[in-house]
Design a protein around this motif. Structure first.
Motif, PDB file in Angstrom:
ATOM      1  N   TYR A 103      30.826  49.490  34.219  1.00 29.88           N
ATOM      2  CA  TYR A 103      31.658  49.663  35.412  1.00 29.88           C
ATOM      3  C   TYR A 103      32.745  50.698  35.129  1.00 29.88           C
ATOM      4  N   GLN A 104      32.946  51.634  36.061  1.00 35.59           N
ATOM      5  CA  GLN A 104      33.880  52.733  35.813  1.00 35.59           C
ATOM      6  C   GLN A 104      34.258  53.461  37.105  1.00 35.59           C
ATOM      7  N   LYS A 105      35.265  54.323  36.992  1.00 37.31           N
ATOM      8  CA  LYS A 105      35.680  55.228  38.076  1.00 37.31           C
ATOM      9  C   LYS A 105      36.093  54.480  39.343  1.00 37.31           C
ATOM     10  N   ARG A 106      36.855  53.400  39.185  1.00 38.75           N
ATOM     11  CA  ARG A 106      37.251  52.593  40.333  1.00 38.75           C
ATOM     12  C   ARG A 106      38.729  52.214  40.253  1.00 38.75           C
ATOM     13  N   LYS A 107      39.316  51.917  41.419  1.00 34.46           N
ATOM     14  CA  LYS A 107      40.647  51.335  41.486  1.00 34.46           C
ATOM     15  C   LYS A 107      40.520  49.816  41.480  1.00 34.46           C
ATOM     16  N   VAL A 108      41.360  49.164  40.680  1.00 35.00           N
ATOM     17  CA  VAL A 108      41.309  47.708  40.579  1.00 35.00           C
ATOM     18  C   VAL A 108      42.702  47.133  40.797  1.00 35.00           C
ATOM     19  N   GLY A 109      42.788  46.151  41.680  1.00 36.15           N
ATOM     20  CA  GLY A 109      44.021  45.415  41.892  1.00 36.15           C
ATOM     21  C   GLY A 109      43.880  44.016  41.316  1.00 36.15           C
ATOM     22  N   ILE A 110      44.977  43.462  40.817  1.00 35.86           N
ATOM     23  CA  ILE A 110      44.925  42.170  40.131  1.00 35.86           C
ATOM     24  C   ILE A 110      45.929  41.186  40.734  1.00 35.86           C
ATOM     25  N   ILE A 111      45.416  39.993  41.027  1.00 31.26           N
ATOM     26  CA  ILE A 111      46.244  38.898  41.530  1.00 31.26           C
ATOM     27  C   ILE A 111      45.970  37.676  40.662  1.00 31.26           C
ATOM     28  N   GLU A 112      47.016  37.094  40.115  1.00 29.84           N
ATOM     29  CA  GLU A 112      46.853  35.884  39.303  1.00 29.84           C
ATOM     30  C   GLU A 112      47.529  34.698  39.976  1.00 29.84           C
ATOM     31  N   ASN A 113      47.057  33.521  39.625  1.00 29.58           N
ATOM     32  CA  ASN A 113      47.645  32.295  40.144  1.00 29.58           C
ATOM     33  C   ASN A 113      47.894  31.361  38.963  1.00 29.58           C
ATOM     34  N   GLY A 114      49.006  30.635  39.034  1.00 29.34           N
ATOM     35  CA  GLY A 114      49.315  29.670  37.980  1.00 29.34           C
ATOM     36  C   GLY A 114      50.435  28.763  38.424  1.00 29.34           C
ATOM     37  N   SER A 115      50.448  27.545  37.900  1.00 31.54           N
ATOM     38  CA  SER A 115      51.468  26.576  38.307  1.00 31.54           C
ATOM     39  C   SER A 115      52.701  26.596  37.421  1.00 31.54           C
ATOM     40  N   TRP A 116      52.532  26.967  36.136  1.00 28.54           N
ATOM     41  CA  TRP A 116      53.707  26.992  35.263  1.00 28.54           C
ATOM     42  C   TRP A 116      53.722  28.191  34.309  1.00 28.54           C
ATOM     43  N   ALA A 117      52.565  28.605  33.794  1.00 23.28           N
ATOM     44  CA  ALA A 117      52.548  29.743  32.879  1.00 23.28           C
ATOM     45  C   ALA A 117      51.323  30.607  33.178  1.00 23.28           C
ATOM     46  N   PRO A 118      51.392  31.450  34.201  1.00 21.64           N
ATOM     47  CA  PRO A 118      50.229  32.275  34.577  1.00 21.64           C
ATOM     48  C   PRO A 118      49.786  33.186  33.433  1.00 21.64           C
ATOM     49  N   THR A 119      48.497  33.194  33.175  1.00 19.13           N
ATOM     50  CA  THR A 119      47.926  34.014  32.098  1.00 19.13           C
ATOM     51  C   THR A 119      46.740  34.841  32.570  1.00 19.13           C
ATOM     52  N   ALA A 120      46.325  34.650  33.824  1.00 14.88           N
ATOM     53  CA  ALA A 120      45.095  35.284  34.309  1.00 14.88           C
ATOM     54  C   ALA A 120      45.187  36.810  34.297  1.00 14.88           C
ATOM     55  N   ALA A 121      46.304  37.347  34.750  1.00 18.05           N
ATOM     56  CA  ALA A 121      46.436  38.806  34.858  1.00 18.05           C
ATOM     57  C   ALA A 121      46.330  39.465  33.488  1.00 18.05           C
ATOM     58  N   LYS A 122      47.016  38.932  32.510  1.00 18.27           N
ATOM     59  CA  LYS A 122      46.978  39.490  31.155  1.00 18.27           C
ATOM     60  C   LYS A 122      45.546  39.493  30.630  1.00 18.27           C
ATOM     61  N   THR A 123      44.830  38.405  30.862  1.00 20.87           N
ATOM     62  CA  THR A 123      43.452  38.303  30.381  1.00 20.87           C
ATOM     63  C   THR A 123      42.542  39.281  31.102  1.00 20.87           C
ATOM     64  N   MET A 124      42.692  39.375  32.423  1.00 26.16           N
ATOM     65  CA  MET A 124      41.842  40.284  33.195  1.00 26.16           C
ATOM     66  C   MET A 124      42.051  41.733  32.773  1.00 26.16           C
ATOM     67  N   LYS A 125      43.301  42.112  32.560  1.00 23.15           N
ATOM     68  CA  LYS A 125      43.596  43.482  32.128  1.00 23.15           C
ATOM     69  C   LYS A 125      42.983  43.755  30.755  1.00 23.15           C
ATOM     70  N   LYS A 126      43.052  42.780  29.874  1.00 26.88           N
ATOM     71  CA  LYS A 126      42.474  42.948  28.539  1.00 26.88           C
ATOM     72  C   LYS A 126      40.961  43.130  28.627  1.00 26.88           C
ATOM     73  N   LEU A 127      40.316  42.351  29.476  1.00 28.58           N
ATOM     74  CA  LEU A 127      38.867  42.462  29.648  1.00 28.58           C
ATOM     75  C   LEU A 127      38.477  43.824  30.221  1.00 28.58           C
ATOM     76  N   LEU A 128      39.306  44.340  31.108  1.00 33.40           N
ATOM     77  CA  LEU A 128      39.003  45.623  31.754  1.00 33.40           C
ATOM     78  C   LEU A 128      39.182  46.816  30.819  1.00 33.40           C
TER      79      LEU A 128
END
Length: 216
Positions: free
Chosen positions: A156-181
């Motif tokens: 996957y390449q040459k695209r714009k990506v926006g990131i939205i994370e959800n969490g109740s006390w310590a959101p970690t989704a965005a950091k993980t998604m960026k690392k994977l990308l």
């Protein structure tokens, strides 16, 4: 043999197959297309799918776009992985905001329930992707992890990506998604990254709108 009534029916099936099976081999497909361009092609008899006898330029043109990782359809795919429904509400709101912008096709997929192969297909088809996911065990909810891993595997390449994370006390989704990308080439992660605290509130709307505006 698959019965198809229109070019778009063929394109949907072929696109899904191509990106999920051959997606990472764009360079090799380009080499083959270059060799094929010197031939007077009258019929295409694929190993999988229907025999093609008419409108061959259309079919070959799509393979050229796909293998260059080009944009086939202007628009956005919003892919979400929601645990209790809060992230789903956010994804649907973002889809509504994009539709108001008249940017082209707006597709939304539930990574917990929808067909992964079709989600991959739409991600490659369009020029924008929004990832919305809940945090999970100091990482990201597994369906989103799996989705991004599939994208990276298929180049996957040459695209714009926006990131939205959800969490109740310590959101970690965005950091993980960026690392994977990081394994994907020429990806522009668009700011702002939006954090939702459990459930979407009116105070979250400006940040979501800012993300949509930046992606448009």
């Amino acid at each position: 043999m698959l019965s198809l009534n229109a070019d778009e029916d063929w394109a949907c099936e072929a696109r899904r197959y191509y990106f999920n099976i051959c997606g990472k081999y764009g360079m090799q497909v380009q080499k083959l297309l270059k060799a094929a361009s010197t031939l007077d092609i009258q019929i295409i008899c694929p190993l999988h799918g229907p025999i093609l006898k008419e409108n061959l330029g259309y079919y070959i043109g799509l393979y050229d776009t796909w293998s260059k990782y080009g944009v086939e359809t202007e628009g956005v795919l919003i892919a979400y992985a929601s645990i209790h429904g809060g992230t789903k509400v956010v994804a649907e709101k973002v889809a509504e905001m994009f539709r108001e912008k008249n940017i082209g096709k707006v597709a939304i997929t539930d990574l917990c329930r929808d067909d992964m192969a079709e989600a991959i297909e739409d991600a490659f088809r369009m020029n924008r992707l929004v990832l919305a996911a809940a945090s999970y065990d100091a990482s990201v909810f597994p369906p989103m992890y799996d989705f991004i891993h599939h994208l990276e595997m298929k180049a996957y390449q040459k695209r714009k990506v926006g990131i939205i994370e959800n969490g109740s006390w310590a959101p970690t989704a965005a950091k993980t998604m960026k690392k994977l990308l990081e394994g994907c080439k020429d990806i522009e992660i668009v700011e702002p990254t939006v954090t939702i605290w459990s459930r979407m509130k009116e105070s979250d709307i400006p940040q979501l709108q800012a993300l949509v505006d930046a992606m448009v």
